[in-house]
Design an enzyme around this catalytic site. Structure first.
Site, PDB file in Angstrom:
ATOM      1  N   TRP A  93       0.837  -0.696  -0.053  1.00  0.00           N
ATOM      2  CA  TRP A  93      -0.050  -0.222   0.034  1.00  0.00           C
ATOM      3  C   TRP A  93       1.046   1.240  -0.149  1.00  0.00           C
ATOM      4  CZ3 TRP A  93      -3.288  -3.427  -1.254  1.00  0.00           C
ATOM      5  CH2 TRP A  93      -4.008  -3.918  -0.480  1.00  0.00           C
ATOM      6  N   GLU A 217      -8.954  -3.404  -6.131  1.00  0.00           N
ATOM      7  CA  GLU A 217     -10.249  -3.828  -6.017  1.00  0.00           C
ATOM      8  C   GLU A 217     -11.161  -3.466  -6.490  1.00  0.00           C
ATOM      9  OE1 GLU A 217      -9.091  -8.623  -3.871  1.00  0.00           O
ATOM     10  OE2 GLU A 217      -9.994  -7.050  -2.711  1.00  0.00           O
ATOM     11  N   TYR A 295      -8.940 -16.402  -5.336  1.00  0.00           N
ATOM     12  CA  TYR A 295      -9.663 -16.737  -4.885  1.00  0.00           C
ATOM     13  C   TYR A 295     -11.068 -17.606  -4.556  1.00  0.00           C
ATOM     14  CZ  TYR A 295      -6.781 -12.875  -2.585  1.00  0.00           C
ATOM     15  OH  TYR A 295      -6.119 -12.478  -1.702  1.00  0.00           O
ATOM     16  N   GLU A 335      -3.357 -11.003  -6.383  1.00  0.00           N
ATOM     17  CA  GLU A 335      -3.772 -11.976  -5.246  1.00  0.00           C
ATOM     18  C   GLU A 335      -3.978 -13.442  -5.753  1.00  0.00           C
ATOM     19  OE1 GLU A 335      -6.130  -9.784  -2.625  1.00  0.00           O
ATOM     20  OE2 GLU A 335      -5.163  -7.751  -2.806  1.00  0.00           O
ATOM     21  N   TRP A 382      -0.961 -13.838  -1.686  1.00  0.00           N
ATOM     22  CA  TRP A 382      -1.529 -13.094  -0.586  1.00  0.00           C
ATOM     23  C   TRP A 382      -1.253 -14.241   0.512  1.00  0.00           C
ATOM     24  CZ3 TRP A 382      -3.648  -7.919   0.150  1.00  0.00           C
ATOM     25  CH2 TRP A 382      -3.801  -7.626   0.934  1.00  0.00           C
ATOM     26  N   ASP A 389       7.647 -10.884  15.713  1.00  0.00           N
ATOM     27  CA  ASP A 389       7.915  -9.506  15.849  1.00  0.00           C
ATOM     28  C   ASP A 389       6.374  -8.828  15.790  1.00  0.00           C
ATOM     29  OD1 ASP A 389       8.725  -7.209  15.192  1.00  0.00           O
ATOM     30  OD2 ASP A 389       8.564  -6.809  12.724  1.00  0.00           O
TER      31      ASP A 389
END
Length: 480
Positions: A93, A217, A295, A335, A382, A389
């Site tokens: 992003w 998207e 997906y 993705e 993805w 962390d």
């Protein structure tokens, strides 16, 4: 003048070349060839039009983590792990609209510490030889997105600061409100003209940036057949190109078909409209390459494994075919993923096996297209997360932690190596253009073609490693 490495380093390089594993080489080489360009259905870079194939990952969290200097080691670790597995593309992003830790807290108001985080991400990507596909806003509410933009416009109109515009009733007004579009254009200009505080290079001039994605998207319930998003893309892509004509641009689509020519709504999940046109939108001026997402388990929730597999085959085949026939541009799966059920015992094991099987299926499909000269030339899973962390909160059931997911890491590394080999084969065929009807093999082109394959391989490895070490000297100079 570029500083020259000491003679001792040159000597060590000669010895180390033989020890460098082939799988550690990034797909398509380093970033010294300048901006990636499009040549038909290929991505190319450099004076010799070196083919760039993309084996990548999503990590939307990079800027936010890097905005905290104490956590920047995590960003370095992510790129280091990606590089070790041959990955050469990170999608992330370049936005965070409103909310608790925004890049843009209100229209035109930016938080410098977040921008410096993005500066660091871009600098580290370049240092590791990994391209960045930077997304400029979100269709969904996460990190603000179109709903936040519309809310800002409502507030400005109420306060009398926003001139013109009708009553804004939906997040989809993002696509047709003149005021909202002015906010978005300002964000585009602000990001693209940003001068990196680490490298001193403006974003629009940085070859580490592979390209820009207009939105993550985009969908539109207000106009489901695709006309509203179509008009928005036709306005925004050329606008972006007026600021940055060098970088590639894509719309950010998932691949849903609409109501235009050559569209195939019956192939969409549940055969319904989602507000986009796959073919028509990717034909818009300023759009350089096409994208799809994958997906099947979420899009076809409640369906059987066989139904999902059949959908996957039809979805990928139709988009490869339509891209080749109607677009003649490269295609990326930006993705893809399969959900891991949070269950213990044998169920968790079988879920991981199914995920790894899906991963292999997607990557095999990409390689099959790329190896035959088809338009599908890369993808990005993805999502990549780190071990530890404090990243447990980012787990969404799709995460791949490379040091822990040994089988997935092996599948990804093997694919990256195969894609890198395709790039080497294309480099060896320099001097003539191959097509789908031409077999991929090492040709004989003058003295280079006459060289023994082992000599060719050695020289390619030596030059690549020499450039990598030389870039470290450049990086040391910049950092100092």
């Amino acid at each position: 003048m570029r500083p020259r490495p000491p003679a001792l380093v040159i000597s060590l390089l000669f010895l180390l070349v033989l020890a460098v594993p082939w799988h550690a080489a990034a797909v398509g080489g380093d970033l010294d060839g300048g901006m990636v360009r499009v040549d038909g259905t290929r991505f190319v870079a450099g004076d010799g039009d070196r083919t760039v194939y993309l084996s990548g990952f999503n990590a939307y969290w990079l800027m936010e983590m890097a905005s905290d200097p104490s956590r920047r080691g995590g960003v370095v670790s992510a790129f280091r792990q990606a590089k070790a597995h041959g990955l050469n593309l990170a999608r992330t992003w370049a936005f965070s609209d409103g909310g608790d830790n925004p890049l843009q807290s209100s229209p035109g108001v930016y938080h410098e510490h977040m921008f410096q985080g993005l500066d660091f991400v871009i600098a580290e990507a370049r240092r590791h030889g990994i391209y960045l596909l930077l997304c400029l806003t979100n269709n969904f509410d996460d990190f603000g997105g179109k709903r936040q933009y519309v809310q800002w416009a409502r507030e400005d109109i109420t306060a009398g600061a926003g001139a013109g515009g009708r009553n804004l009733t939906s997040a989809d007004d993002f696509f047709n409100s003149t005021l909202v579009k002015s906010y978005y254009k300002n964000h585009v200009k602000t990001v693209l003209t940003r001068v990196n505080t680490v490298t001193g290079v403006a974003y629009r001039d940085d070859p580490a940036i592979f390209g820009w994605e207009l939105m993550n998207e985009p969908r539109c319930g207000a106009e489901p057949t695709g006309a509203m998003v179509q008009a928005w893309v036709e306005e925004m892509a050329p606008y972006l190109k007026t600021i940055d004509a060098a970088h590639l641009v894509t719309a950010g689509l998932e691949g849903f078909y609409g109501d235009g020519a050559h569209e195939s709504k019956e192939l969409n999940p549940w055969s319904i409209y989602y507000g986009t046109n796959f073919v028509a939108t990717h034909q818009a001026a300023g759009i350089d390459f096409a994208t799809i997402h994958l997906y099947p388990d979420v899009w076809l929730w409640g369906s059987t494994a066989d139904q999902q597999a059949r959908f996957f085959r039809n979805w990928t085949a139709s988009h490869v075919r339509d891209t080749e026939r109607h677009l003649r541009k490269p295609l990326l799966v930006t993705e893809y993923g399969k959900f891991l059920w949070e269950e213990g015992g044998e169920n968790a094991t079988s879920a991981t096996q199914r995920r790894d099987g899906f991963l292999g299926m997607v990557l095999d499909t990409i390689y099959e297209s790329a190896s035959k000269g088809g338009p599908l030339v890369g993808g990005a899973f993805w999502q990549l997360l780190l071990d530890g962390d404090g990243m447990d909160a980012l787990k969404d059931g799709y995460q791949i932690v490379l040091p822990e997911d040994a089988r997935a890491a092996s599948i990804i590394s093997d694919h990256s190596e195969k894609m890198a080999e395709l790039s080497k084969q294309d480099a060896a065929m320099a001097g003539r253009r191959w097509s789908r009807s031409e077999p991929r093999k090492i040709g004989r082109f003058g003295s280079w073609g006459d060289a023994h394959p082992y000599v060719q391989r050695f020289l390619l490895r030596f030059v690549s490693l020499f450039r990598s070490v030389s870039s470290l000297f450049d990086w040391s100079r910049v950092a100092s």
